[in-house]
Design a protein around this motif. Sequence first.
Motif, PDB file in Angstrom:
ATOM      1  N   CYS A  97       0.829  -1.230   0.003  1.00  0.00           N
ATOM      2  CA  CYS A  97       0.019  -0.135  -0.007  1.00  0.00           C
ATOM      3  C   CYS A  97       0.797   1.207   0.178  1.00  0.00           C
ATOM      4  O   CYS A  97       1.946   1.130   0.393  1.00  0.00           O
TER       5      CYS A  97
ATOM      6  N   GLU B 235       0.528   5.758  -0.442  1.00  0.00           N
ATOM      7  CA  GLU B 235      -0.271   7.154  -0.513  1.00  0.00           C
ATOM      8  C   GLU B 235      -0.503   7.661  -1.776  1.00  0.00           C
ATOM      9  O   GLU B 235      -1.429   8.241  -2.230  1.00  0.00           O
ATOM     10  N   SER B 236       0.510   7.052  -2.633  1.00  0.00           N
ATOM     11  CA  SER B 236       0.411   7.417  -4.235  1.00  0.00           C
ATOM     12  C   SER B 236      -0.604   6.500  -5.000  1.00  0.00           C
ATOM     13  O   SER B 236      -0.939   6.817  -6.090  1.00  0.00           O
ATOM     14  N   PHE B 237      -1.080   5.367  -4.435  1.00  0.00           N
ATOM     15  CA  PHE B 237      -1.777   4.477  -5.172  1.00  0.00           C
ATOM     16  C   PHE B 237      -3.439   5.113  -5.192  1.00  0.00           C
ATOM     17  O   PHE B 237      -3.965   5.615  -4.126  1.00  0.00           O
ATOM     18  N   GLU B 238      -3.944   5.321  -6.144  1.00  0.00           N
ATOM     19  CA  GLU B 238      -5.239   5.950  -6.412  1.00  0.00           C
ATOM     20  C   GLU B 238      -6.281   4.999  -6.050  1.00  0.00           C
ATOM     21  O   GLU B 238      -7.718   5.433  -5.967  1.00  0.00           O
ATOM     22  N   LYS B 239      -6.363   3.605  -6.184  1.00  0.00           N
ATOM     23  CA  LYS B 239      -7.524   3.003  -5.817  1.00  0.00           C
ATOM     24  C   LYS B 239      -7.029   1.419  -5.491  1.00  0.00           C
ATOM     25  O   LYS B 239      -5.735   1.103  -5.934  1.00  0.00           O
TER      26      LYS B 239
ATOM     27  N   SER C 270      -6.410  -2.096  -6.006  1.00  0.00           N
ATOM     28  CA  SER C 270      -6.284  -2.911  -7.372  1.00  0.00           C
ATOM     29  C   SER C 270      -5.678  -4.168  -7.285  1.00  0.00           C
ATOM     30  O   SER C 270      -4.846  -4.526  -6.292  1.00  0.00           O
TER      31      SER C 270
ATOM     32  N   LYS D 233      -4.333   3.176  -0.215  1.00  0.00           N
ATOM     33  CA  LYS D 233      -4.994   2.087  -1.205  1.00  0.00           C
ATOM     34  C   LYS D 233      -4.199   0.841  -1.167  1.00  0.00           C
ATOM     35  O   LYS D 233      -2.885   1.124  -1.060  1.00  0.00           O
TER      36      LYS D 233
ATOM     37  N   HIS E 293      -2.330  -2.370  -3.452  1.00  0.00           N
ATOM     38  CA  HIS E 293      -2.145  -2.768  -4.853  1.00  0.00           C
ATOM     39  C   HIS E 293      -1.899  -4.201  -4.525  1.00  0.00           C
ATOM     40  O   HIS E 293      -0.836  -4.617  -3.601  1.00  0.00           O
TER      41      HIS E 293
END
Lengths: 370, 370
Positions: free
Chosen positions: A38, A40-44, A46, A89, A91
């Motif tokens: 995870c 902070e740069s992840f947008e959703k 996935s 978010k 990944h």
Amino acid sequence: MTLKYWGKRDKDLNLPTNSSISVTLSQKDLRTLTTASCSESFEKDSLWLNGESHSLDTPRTQQCLKDLRQYRKELETADSSLPKLSEMKLHIVSENNFPTAAGLASSAAGFAALISAIARLYELPQSASDLSKIARKGSGSACRSLFGGYVAWEMGELADGHDSKAVEVAPRSHWPDMKACILVVSDDKKDVPSTSGMQLTVKTSSLFQHRVDKVVPERFEQMKKSIRDTDFQTFAELTMKDSNSFHATCLDSYPPIFYLNDVSKRIIKLINLLNESAGEIIAAYTYDAGPNAVIYYEEKNEAKVLGLLHAVFGSVDGWSKADSTSFIAPSFEVEASWGAGVSRVILTEVGEGPQDSQEVLINTDTGLPK
Amino acid sequence: MTLKYWGKRDKDLNLPTNSSISVTLSQKDLRTLTTASCSESFEKDSLWLNGESHSLDTPRTQQCLKDLRQYRKELETADSSLPKLSEMKLHIVSENNFPTAAGLASSAAGFAALISAIARLYELPQSASDLSKIARKGSGSACRSLFGGYVAWEMGELADGHDSKAVEVAPRSHWPDMKACILVVSDDKKDVPSTSGMQLTVKTSSLFQHRVDKVVPERFEQMKKSIRDTDFQTFAELTMKDSNSFHATCLDSYPPIFYLNDVSKRIIKLINLLNESAGEIIAAYTYDAGPNAVIYYEEKNEAKVLGLLHAVFGSVDGWSKADSTSFIAPSFEVEASWGAGVSRVILTEVGEGPQDSQEVLINTDTGLPK
């Protein structure tokens, strides 16, 4: 599954109509490797499964992520020095080392791996049983895959499902010589998916409620005892009887559901012949919601069991890890035609639950699959 | 059988664990012709079936002959002018107009014909229900074949079996437009014979007792009502459900018994597709202890039902009596491969019970088959 899960008493919470038991198979042979990260740069949120992007936006999956984040949040609240992973978010990248299409309960294993990977990322203190309740909401059978060895899913009684969870019956080390040979049966027809299949059975089978009320509760206790006693005869007989019983309630559905085909039936007859000729039960068949057979046997009988299976199915892939020089040929005649319809064997054994891996599937720079 | 007989509570007397229902099929299509004769010159009871000599020395058959002779004896005692047929040996000649090997309940029909022929030779005043009790001791299912039309076998409660007998639910004339298409399914494997099969189910299936105690008694009343009401929808649904239920208890036996093969299952799916596309139930499948399908339908739907069956199985023998110009092609696509595995169709309908025939199969000079 050696005692079958079939039927939900609550669809949203994945609460079953009966308790069930399974043997977790070795990850040397059937493995789902999952990396969770995870940022902070992840947008959703996935997910990439075997290289393909998959949605995490189903209500079931979102509920699981919410539960895991809630546990993480509790840690972060108690210790403000912890990074706020619960607010980032996710990944997730997941890969199977076996074909998902083969119908080998890949969704159960996959879900368990996903829950387990996130729980480790979050450094959650919860027990495997606690995590199994989260996995259960995502995919019923997945709850048992949080444990290795011999696992029961206790159906529970509460309406909110808090007592419907997986527990260890015995670890792998208690009965390590349990082997399994999976016979992958080719099937051109699409089966009824298990979720809609079990709903149809619950709704229409006039034999189902009796199975749930009377047959399974007794078998559940007997099978747990047979595992604790490492009593293969009893374990095997219960396993075969419960496979029969489950498929009988499928056939008793309206319209009837058929997961066993003529190839599956031929394998059943073969195992019966083997046990008859051995004068005792040395192998047990079981079938989940599809035509693939899982044959359980103890290591001491491997030469006889694989000797027969190799005599019939020796021409397909999957035999390279077996020592065919030790095989004992069957004492009865096998017909060449019996081998048709099996596309592959997988030789495996009882295994451990989710394990840590050094292998990382995510590129830490990009947050994307490697 | 539309409500299945499966399980004996008394093996010697052929007393069943549940009541059952069948439709007697027309003798135009499936017929056993039997001539019974007796003479002081005959040395022993003898039977010729389809030209071959068969023994009458089984305990079951001897019990039937003894019962029939006892009834004849009562007549002779009451009227001493009657010839003493009860003291003479019997010669019986029987011929089927269909292949016995096809598994079309030939033993039931044959036994009923035998009992009926001797009863007529003896000029017995007993009713068909009384004779059905004798037939039952010879071959359980045979008892229903003493009647035409729609027949129930009431299981009875008495230990001596005096209340376990066939009764008419409705004569053929009450619902004459019931048609049947038998799909003869080729099968290379030998099935478990029904006598040993039902014993295995009674002994080992954990679902069987529930079927017998709860499921069948309710269906028995519902099916009789559906026949009286000429309610095809209900009759058909119960018929399919009970076929499923019976085969489910076979599968739940240990080791499991399989009478349905992949061809049988394909036919089940085909009938489901037909009913779905029609928006109502216009055809019902049912399977006895073998893979052959009997498809019931009402005459008014013949064009649709046979239209589908001909589209799939049109290349096999048995279609000559149907008016194929009236057939309505199915509204869904059928695959060429679906036709495989069916060797013959028999188009028939509800029929009468045992009938007198002018045809005599015995040479009256020699007492041997013509």
